[in-house]
Write an enzyme that holds these catalytic residues in place. Sequence first.
Site, PDB file in Angstrom:
ATOM      1  N   LEU A  42       0.814  -1.218   0.000  1.00 10.35           N
ATOM      2  CA  LEU A  42       0.000   0.000   0.000  1.00 10.35           C
ATOM      3  C   LEU A  42       0.846   1.267   0.000  1.00 10.35           C
ATOM      4  CD1 LEU A  42      -2.797  -1.027   2.539  1.00 10.35           C
ATOM      5  CD2 LEU A  42      -2.981  -0.903   0.052  1.00 10.35           C
ATOM      6  N   GLY A  43       2.024   1.183   0.597  1.00 12.00           N
ATOM      7  CA  GLY A  43       2.883   2.357   0.653  1.00 12.00           C
ATOM      8  C   GLY A  43       4.029   2.125   1.612  1.00 12.00           C
ATOM      9  N   GLY A  45       6.755   4.295   4.397  1.00 13.04           N
ATOM     10  CA  GLY A  45       7.080   5.513   5.125  1.00 13.04           C
ATOM     11  C   GLY A  45       8.479   5.450   5.694  1.00 13.04           C
ATOM     12  N   MET A  47       9.462   4.698   8.711  1.00 12.87           N
ATOM     13  CA  MET A  47       9.763   3.616   9.639  1.00 12.87           C
ATOM     14  C   MET A  47       9.322   2.247   9.139  1.00 12.87           C
ATOM     15  SD  MET A  47       9.028   5.171  13.438  1.00 12.87           S
ATOM     16  CE  MET A  47       7.296   5.508  13.145  1.00 12.87           C
ATOM     17  N   LYS A  65       1.967  -3.633   8.861  1.00  5.84           N
ATOM     18  CA  LYS A  65       3.120  -2.739   8.750  1.00  5.84           C
ATOM     19  C   LYS A  65       4.368  -3.486   9.186  1.00  5.84           C
ATOM     20  CE  LYS A  65       1.328   1.927   8.726  1.00  5.84           C
ATOM     21  NZ  LYS A  65       1.615   3.319   9.118  1.00  5.84           N
ATOM     22  N   ASP A 158       4.072  11.503  16.582  1.00  5.46           N
ATOM     23  CA  ASP A 158       4.168  11.603  15.130  1.00  5.46           C
ATOM     24  C   ASP A 158       2.810  11.958  14.510  1.00  5.46           C
ATOM     25  OD1 ASP A 158       5.474  11.615  12.706  1.00  5.46           O
ATOM     26  OD2 ASP A 158       5.374   9.449  12.409  1.00  5.46           O
ATOM     27  N   LYS A 160       0.516  13.726  12.134  1.00  5.25           N
ATOM     28  CA  LYS A 160       0.660  14.330  10.812  1.00  5.25           C
ATOM     29  C   LYS A 160      -0.503  13.856   9.953  1.00  5.25           C
ATOM     30  CE  LYS A 160       3.824  10.594   9.442  1.00  5.25           C
ATOM     31  NZ  LYS A 160       5.186  10.273   8.992  1.00  5.25           N
ATOM     32  N   PRO A 161      -0.784  14.508   8.831  1.00  7.58           N
ATOM     33  CA  PRO A 161      -1.933  14.110   8.004  1.00  7.58           C
ATOM     34  C   PRO A 161      -1.878  12.661   7.531  1.00  7.58           C
ATOM     35  CG  PRO A 161      -1.190  16.300   7.384  1.00  7.58           C
ATOM     36  CD  PRO A 161      -0.184  15.769   8.361  1.00  7.58           C
ATOM     37  N   ASN A 163      -1.083  10.139   9.211  1.00 10.56           N
ATOM     38  CA  ASN A 163      -1.503   9.249  10.291  1.00 10.56           C
ATOM     39  C   ASN A 163      -2.943   9.499  10.744  1.00 10.56           C
ATOM     40  OD1 ASN A 163       0.756   7.655  10.476  1.00 10.56           O
ATOM     41  ND2 ASN A 163       1.791   8.988  11.959  1.00 10.56           N
TER      42      ASN A 163
END
Length: 908
Positions: A42-43, A45, A47, A65, A158, A160-161, A163
């Site tokens: 899916l993507g 980041g 970490m 994840k 953390d 942020k948009p 998350n």
Amino acid sequence: MQPSTTAIGRQLSALPGGHCAGNCERLRAEGYWLTYTIERELGAGGMATVYLAHDVKHDRRVAVKVLRPELAAVIGGERFLNEIKVTANLQHPHILPLHDSGEADSFLYYVMPFVEGDSLREKLDRETQLSIDESIEITRAVASALDYAHRHHVIHRDIKPENVLLHDGQALVADFGIALAVSQAGGHRLTETGLSIGTPHYMSPEQAMGDRELDARSDVYSLGAMLYEMLVGEPPFTGPTAQAIVAKVLTEKPPLVTAARDTVPPHMASAVSGALAKLPADRFPSAAAFANALTGPGLAPSLPGVAGVLAPERASPERFARWREVAAWCVAVVSVAALLLGRSWTSSDRVAAPVVRATVQLPDEAYLSYLSAELLLSRDGTGLFTSANYRGRQTLLSHEMSSDRFEPVSGTESGQDFFISPDGQWAAFTAGGELKKVSLGGGTPVTLDGESRWGFGTWEPDGTIIYSRSYRSGLWRLTENDGEPTALTVLDSARGELAHWYPQVLPDGEHVLFTAFNTPIDRSTIEIASISSGERRILIHGAVDGRYVRTGHILYARDEVVFAAPFDERSLEVTGSAVPVIDDVAMDHVEGRAVFSVSTDGTLAYVPASIYDSPVELFWVSRRGEETLVIPEPGRYHEPALSPDGSRLALTITGRTGNPDVWILDPQRGTRTRLTSGGGADFGAIWTPDGNRVIYSSEQPVFDLFWRSADGSAPAEPLVQGPFDKRLNSVTLAGDRLMFDHAVLPYSAIWTVRLDGSGDPEPLLTSDAASVFAADLAPSRRWLSYGSDESGQSEVYLVPYPEVSGSRQQVSVGGGMEARWTRGGRELVYRAGDRMMAVSVDPRTGTLGTPDVLFTGPYLYSVRQSRSYDVTPDGERFLMVKRSEEARPRTIVVVTNWFEELNTKVGQ
């Protein structure tokens, strides 16, 4: 290594198509418990990488994840799983729950529900700005989740948009507590991975400063920054690099949201400003209080007044000298006017001189060499000096502020560690193992100390020079009358000090400011020592290269940001916290030196890190200079080494923390594997002839030699350890001996060691008058090439082997280094400035041909004096690292009257 679509360990099984293709029973029998099957990525980041997966047991879609391998290696499975239990107990309607976590082989993973819908980041990318009502609604939902977690003693760290997930009209906070689990489990070793917790645009000032004990008010700041972006369309602080953004977070006041969107109600704008206050004490005490302030006026905390920072004004080099004159004239006029009016001009009614910025460009034939650049201002600020690559040789260039030209200083070629005399007439530097001085008008250098390999000095008005004579040595003092150096400071062996560097005599004339250097750099200290008694005092921990300025501050750099710490000249103590005052400053991350200088009149000069540390490219270069790109994407690459079969590369890659590591690349398959991940520098790898192992230098804290299996299947093993630095040269083709440079004082020597472990390291080639280095043995084992600086510059020589004390021949003419054998021992190639040279060699007699230029280009040298290139055995292709012509750093920023800006930033 990332989990593939074929398998993720014994619990996290990922098979093509997300099922076991009829092999389930066999896989279960072999221990593969089909807990989750992966459908697609899916993507990714900073970490972790997130995958869409199928939960086999519960027949549902989940998001898995997987932590990045280097992060997982530092943390360890047991510690991570223990810390993540805290997250698993958070139950709140706006918190995305944690289903599961575990360890599969070397992978650490955690499992969350799969949310169909956008993240707030995707929504903002699509819409840029949200309505005021929707912005409030999302913020209040996130604040509710945060307030719940804070009351359970969990800080997100953390926000942020990315998350915040938007599902069925509700905002859900993802990764809740994951950053805490990673931080707590990884501890101080987290920095080894090159990763950091938090995102610069949304990071609170205390988090940006590295504070690990954060409270709810840090999350409040991040939430305020996120709301700011929902309203305005971008975060409160932006910049070209993470370092630049962090510097703004620490030093600048965010613009009011009403400046970009005047429809935001005043009480809401005040609430956002309150959340973004620099000091935690000035923010809302809780996320709930912040949420309440968004719907009712007058609830935002009051903010103290903050003095505005002088806006940087751009000036061309041609206008720079005139601006200096105008600034001085303005000050003079105001001073005379004050006298005519019968008033004394005190600091309180002084008119500030204008702060003027200009950029100065080096000429086309010069550029700033990576990790070798130096920058110096004369004491009165009228002269600027820089050590740069000038027409292929490292040379000191001189620039008068009233001019737009740089002039090379004759006699400084191949010099380093420059410092300027107080009258601006002389430059001192080290070259060829000696401390020298030369007139800035050019001429023949004069030797001051015949046994000085470093420098890092300061030159006082009475002619006294204080400098670092060598590595593993304290400071030395040399006066014009004595002519012989005397020791000023002694290394503290109990603290593991490696050197005393960067001295500066303080205004009292009795104390010297210096760095007690250690590795990693955060073990170093900035100290003062009494010149008469030798008594020492630590001023700043975890910093290097301190500079005293007459505003009463000590400047030092960390993570490409310059900080100012208040310093009392009478008590000789640092009297307060350091404040960031210059962002985006180039640094040598190994030795900690920053590329900036400040004159006594308040002129500042520095090289921006964003220009200096630009990415480079790796090329195959033919003997005719034709280039073929090896790796599609640029990076911070150094010291390429080709495997014996030509299929793989060992490459030094510098991470975001400045620490280099060794990686193994397979260009055909497009894969790269990190081989080292220590806290210090690992670099300069070479291969064993069978291609099974890689040998490299590692900071332990001096540079020792290690080797490891190239596939990483076995841990690293020490080869050569000892109290002085070692640099790799070569391995014999038979694979029986390793040759290396041993930096034994006062000169480096060439040593050898058997790779079968049957004997101790022993010297092979030494000199009582110069350093010898970079040995390479011919395939015939009859001739040895090496480098020496006995002539005052590096040259390549040839001697018989094994009787290396026999007659020798000089191979290079006019400078040469990094010689390598090709064509079965019938040719030597070497570097001479920007030229790649070749010399034919008769393998029987050693008779040399005439050096020929193969190709010329701005290819990088090694940053640590190890190999900067490799060549195929037939001598037809060369692996070279290159920075494009347009990316070669030539820009220097100069700021006049910078003390005005400094005082504003520190609150004076």
